[in-house]
Each structure stands twice: as structure tokens, then as C-alpha cells.
Design a protein around this motif. Structure first.
Motif, PDB file in Angstrom:
ATOM      1  N   ALA A  42       0.694  -1.092   0.041  1.00 19.10           N
ATOM      2  CA  ALA A  42      -0.044  -0.057  -0.033  1.00 19.10           C
ATOM      3  C   ALA A  42       1.021   1.054   0.045  1.00 19.10           C
ATOM      4  CB  ALA A  42      -0.908  -0.157   1.318  1.00 19.10           C
ATOM      5  N   SER A  43       0.457   2.340  -0.804  1.00 14.66           N
ATOM      6  CA  SER A  43       1.099   3.619  -0.936  1.00 14.66           C
ATOM      7  C   SER A  43       0.547   4.560   0.101  1.00 14.66           C
ATOM      8  CB  SER A  43       1.274   4.008  -2.354  1.00 14.66           C
ATOM      9  OG  SER A  43       2.162   3.089  -3.144  1.00 14.66           O
ATOM     10  N   ILE A  44      -0.914   4.234   0.027  1.00 17.49           N
ATOM     11  CA  ILE A  44      -1.708   5.240   0.890  1.00 17.49           C
ATOM     12  C   ILE A  44      -2.381   4.742   2.115  1.00 17.49           C
ATOM     13  CG2 ILE A  44      -3.636   6.987   0.917  1.00 17.49           C
ATOM     14  CD1 ILE A  44      -3.146   7.201  -2.296  1.00 17.49           C
ATOM     15  N   ARG A  71       4.396   7.189  10.819  1.00 19.62           N
ATOM     16  CA  ARG A  71       5.550   7.701  10.220  1.00 19.62           C
ATOM     17  C   ARG A  71       7.050   6.746  10.634  1.00 19.62           C
ATOM     18  NH1 ARG A  71       2.991  12.876  10.097  1.00 19.62           N
ATOM     19  NH2 ARG A  71       2.042  13.117   7.909  1.00 19.62           N
ATOM     20  N   GLU A  72       6.857   6.517  11.985  1.00 23.82           N
ATOM     21  CA  GLU A  72       8.035   5.812  12.684  1.00 23.82           C
ATOM     22  C   GLU A  72       8.128   4.596  11.895  1.00 23.82           C
ATOM     23  OE1 GLU A  72       7.553   5.069  16.714  1.00 23.82           O
ATOM     24  OE2 GLU A  72       7.259   7.283  17.258  1.00 23.82           O
ATOM     25  N   VAL A  73       7.280   4.084  11.468  1.00 23.49           N
ATOM     26  CA  VAL A  73       7.637   2.652  10.776  1.00 23.49           C
ATOM     27  C   VAL A  73       7.293   2.773   8.972  1.00 23.49           C
ATOM     28  CG1 VAL A  73       6.979   1.319  12.840  1.00 23.49           C
ATOM     29  CG2 VAL A  73       5.039   1.892  11.499  1.00 23.49           C
ATOM     30  N   CYS A  74       6.572   3.622   8.677  1.00 19.77           N
ATOM     31  CA  CYS A  74       6.482   3.884   7.321  1.00 19.77           C
ATOM     32  C   CYS A  74       6.659   5.090   7.035  1.00 19.77           C
ATOM     33  CB  CYS A  74       5.031   3.520   6.887  1.00 19.77           C
ATOM     34  SG  CYS A  74       4.140   2.051   7.899  1.00 19.77           S
ATOM     35  N   PRO A  75       8.018   5.574   6.865  1.00 19.18           N
ATOM     36  CA  PRO A  75       8.380   6.867   6.761  1.00 19.18           C
ATOM     37  C   PRO A  75       7.909   7.496   5.152  1.00 19.18           C
ATOM     38  CG  PRO A  75      10.312   5.548   6.636  1.00 19.18           C
ATOM     39  CD  PRO A  75       9.238   4.554   6.710  1.00 19.18           C
ATOM     40  N   ASP A  76       7.788   7.029   4.587  1.00 20.72           N
ATOM     41  CA  ASP A  76       7.170   7.546   3.103  1.00 20.72           C
ATOM     42  C   ASP A  76       6.088   7.368   2.749  1.00 20.72           C
ATOM     43  OD1 ASP A  76       7.897   4.994   2.598  1.00 20.72           O
ATOM     44  OD2 ASP A  76       8.703   5.089   0.508  1.00 20.72           O
ATOM     45  N   PRO A 260       5.364   4.601  -2.745  1.00 20.64           N
ATOM     46  CA  PRO A 260       4.760   6.098  -2.393  1.00 20.64           C
ATOM     47  C   PRO A 260       5.182   7.090  -3.259  1.00 20.64           C
ATOM     48  CG  PRO A 260       5.132   4.459  -0.417  1.00 20.64           C
ATOM     49  CD  PRO A 260       5.716   3.827  -1.734  1.00 20.64           C
ATOM     50  N   ALA A 261       6.430   7.066  -3.625  1.00 15.48           N
ATOM     51  CA  ALA A 261       7.012   8.241  -4.483  1.00 15.48           C
ATOM     52  C   ALA A 261       6.373   8.037  -5.792  1.00 15.48           C
ATOM     53  CB  ALA A 261       8.739   7.829  -4.612  1.00 15.48           C
ATOM     54  N   GLU A 262       6.232   6.932  -6.368  1.00 15.82           N
ATOM     55  CA  GLU A 262       5.389   6.859  -7.678  1.00 15.82           C
ATOM     56  C   GLU A 262       3.994   7.438  -7.731  1.00 15.82           C
ATOM     57  OE1 GLU A 262       8.200   3.205  -9.656  1.00 15.82           O
ATOM     58  OE2 GLU A 262       6.218   2.863  -8.468  1.00 15.82           O
ATOM     59  N   ALA A 263       3.219   7.226  -6.397  1.00 12.60           N
ATOM     60  CA  ALA A 263       1.813   7.540  -6.083  1.00 12.60           C
ATOM     61  C   ALA A 263       1.949   9.106  -6.098  1.00 12.60           C
ATOM     62  CB  ALA A 263       1.421   6.763  -4.791  1.00 12.60           C
ATOM     63  N   LEU A 272       8.510  14.142  -1.262  1.00  8.68           N
ATOM     64  CA  LEU A 272       9.015  14.100   0.144  1.00  8.68           C
ATOM     65  C   LEU A 272      10.270  15.102  -0.177  1.00  8.68           C
ATOM     66  CD1 LEU A 272       8.427  10.845   2.133  1.00  8.68           C
ATOM     67  CD2 LEU A 272       7.275  13.111   2.041  1.00  8.68           C
ATOM     68  N   SER A 273      10.499  15.873   0.848  1.00  8.39           N
ATOM     69  CA  SER A 273      11.896  16.619   0.894  1.00  8.39           C
ATOM     70  C   SER A 273      12.756  15.716   1.630  1.00  8.39           C
ATOM     71  CB  SER A 273      11.571  17.890   1.651  1.00  8.39           C
ATOM     72  OG  SER A 273      10.944  17.555   3.085  1.00  8.39           O
TER      73      SER A 273
END
Length: 274
Positions: A42-44, A71-76, A260-263, A272-273
């Protein structure tokens, strides 16, 4: 064809542990379920939050706890708070999580019958106000539509300046509008050119709708919010199991799954910065 974005709606506001003991309530449980979905593809993460006893809440503080834990375990991963809340909440309560600066949040574009005597109310002024505030806060709306009329309303509000393009829709089928191939074709061909769409089928329609989305070039939403079964009579042990089922179907049908980046690129979100 674009890569497939998978959204995991991990807990919702209505489903309970009585229906499936693996439904998450606590911050730790929500973190666990988000990671299971993320690890599976999952990306979202579509996020409602609960008090520890399962009571739905739109508390900004509770959302922050859960979003930080994810975010601790799925940072992106893309975290998409719900502004739907639960039946009976005020508009201001429902908007609280958008104060946290998420990349996306949901925007429901119509009132609907939600079972029994429950009515999920979204007046014209509510929708416009939500859209205006999301623009001000830099939050991309996922436009939640439960029938064709809500698509038309969303397009109208876009023309009036309350929703920015490119628009992203989530077709929630099997609640007010039935869930069939015909219905999905009607919905997906009714949105403006350049828009993207996801479909979430409720209950037994979840996996068939995901399969159609893979074939038709849309995106798929699965998770405990809409369905707690892996197959007929078999409760899913995690949201990850439901995501994996979609990933496996996509592989069989020759469609790659988006990171996630592609999504973010597909949905016209900022990267993401670093």
C-alpha cells in the motif's frame, strides 16, 4: 498504463472488534495495521482514528499521535486522514486533522443514507467550506463519491473554484450505489479529463472492484473499513492480507504496483523533501 496505487483503509469509524478482533483501536494497533498494509504494497493509508475503547474521534491530538506512530515505521507512506468522521460529528470536528498539514484528506461530496436511520450529512455549504479550507491549507482532497450525482456535484464545485485540478476521486460502491462493472464504467467515464480515480467496494464487492480497477487503469482501495473478510467466511488477520491479495492479482494481470514516491507523482503531490 499507470502503476497501481493501493490505498489501505485500515480501521474506519464504524467497524468493530466484534466483527473482526484484528480491527485496530489503539495507537499501537493502528501503527501495526498501517505497517502490515505498507509492507504488503500500500502507498496510501486512509486514516480514521479511535479512542482506546474504539470510539471514533476527530481529535487533532489523537490524529497526531497515530500519524507520528505510522511515520516511525512507514516513513514515506502517504497518510490520508478522513474528514468524514462519524455520523453526528460537526463540520469543525471533522476538519481537525487537516490542521496537521497532511498531503491529502478526504472530501465527501454529498449526503447519503448510511444504514438504518443514519444519515451522513454533507450539505452544499459544508462541501464548499471543506474545499476552500483544504485549498488554504495546501491539502489535496480525495473526493469521496457514493453515486453518479456526487461526481456531478464535485465537478460543479471545481468549476466554482472550491476544488482544484487535477481532481482525484474515490468511488465508494456498494453503499448507496450498487457495485458492478456497469456502475464502475459509469463513474470512471464521468470524471473530468486528467483526473485520477480509486474504487473501494464495500463488503463482498471489495475484491471484485479492485480487480476491475486493475484492468481498467484505475486504482484500488481495500481494508478493514470496508471489509473484514479475506474470503467468504474467513476473517482477514490483517490489512496486509487484503493488500497482498490485490498485489497478487495485479501481478497476474501484468500491472505493476506503485511505490509511495510513484503514487505522489501520479497524484500530482509534491515529492518528499530529503
Amino acid at each position: 498504463m499507470e502503476k497501481l496505487i493501493i490505498t489501505a483503509a485500515i480501521c474506519g469509524a464504524e467497524v468493530t472488534k466484534e466483527q473482526n478482533p484484528n480491527v485496530p483501536y489503539t495507537v499501537e494497533e493502528i501503527q501495526r495495521e498501517a505497517k502490515s498494509a505498507y509492507d504488503a504494497g500500500a502507498s496510501i493509508i486512509h486514516l480514521h482514528v479511535r479512542e482506546d475503547d474504539g470510539t471514533p474521534t476527530q481529535s487533532k491530538a489523537r490524529f497526531k499521535e497515530c500519524m507520528d506512530a505510522i511515520r516511525e515505521v512507514c516513513p514515506d507512506v502517504i497518510i490520508q486522514p478522513s474528514t468524514g468522521g462519524a455520523v453526528g460529528m460537526t463540520d469543525l470536528e471533522r476538519l481537525e486533522p487537516t490542521e496537521l498539514g497532511p498531503e491529502m484528506a478526504t472530501l465527501d461530496c454529498g449526503t447519503l443514507n448510511f444504514g438504518g436511520d443514519e444519515i451522513f450529512i454533507n450539505t452544499e455549504n459544508t462541501i464548499k467550506n471543506f474545499g476552500k479550507i483544504m485549498i488554504e491549507r495546501g491539502v489535496k482532497p480525495e473526493i469521496e463519491v457514493f453515486d453518479k450525482g456526487m461526481v456531478d456535484l464535485a465537478v460543479r464545485y471545481h468549476k466554482q473554484g472550491f476544488i482544484k485540478a487535477p481532481m482525484h476521486f474515490d468511488f465508494v460502491l456498494g453503499v448507496q450505489m450498487t457495485a458492478s462493472a456497469r456502475d464502475l464504467v459509469i463513474m470512471s467515464t464521468s470524471i473530468p479529463e486528467g483526473s485520477t480515480w480509486t474504487v473501494g467496494g464495500v463488503g463482498r464487492y471489495q475484491i471484485p472492484m479492485a480487480c476491475l480497477a486493475i484492468i481498467m487503469g484505475g486504482h484500488a482501495r481495500v481494508g478493514f473499513e470496508d471489509n473484514v473478510y479475506l474470503e467468504k467466511g474467513v476473517l482477514a488477520k490483517s490489512n496486509g492480507e487484503l493488500v497482498k491479495k490485490v498485489v497478487d492479482m495485479a501481478k497476474l494481470l501484468g500491472r505493476e504496483v506503485a511505490t509511495p514516491a510513484e503514487a505522489r507523482e501520479i497524484l500530482s503531490l509534491k515529492p518528499l523533501s530529503k
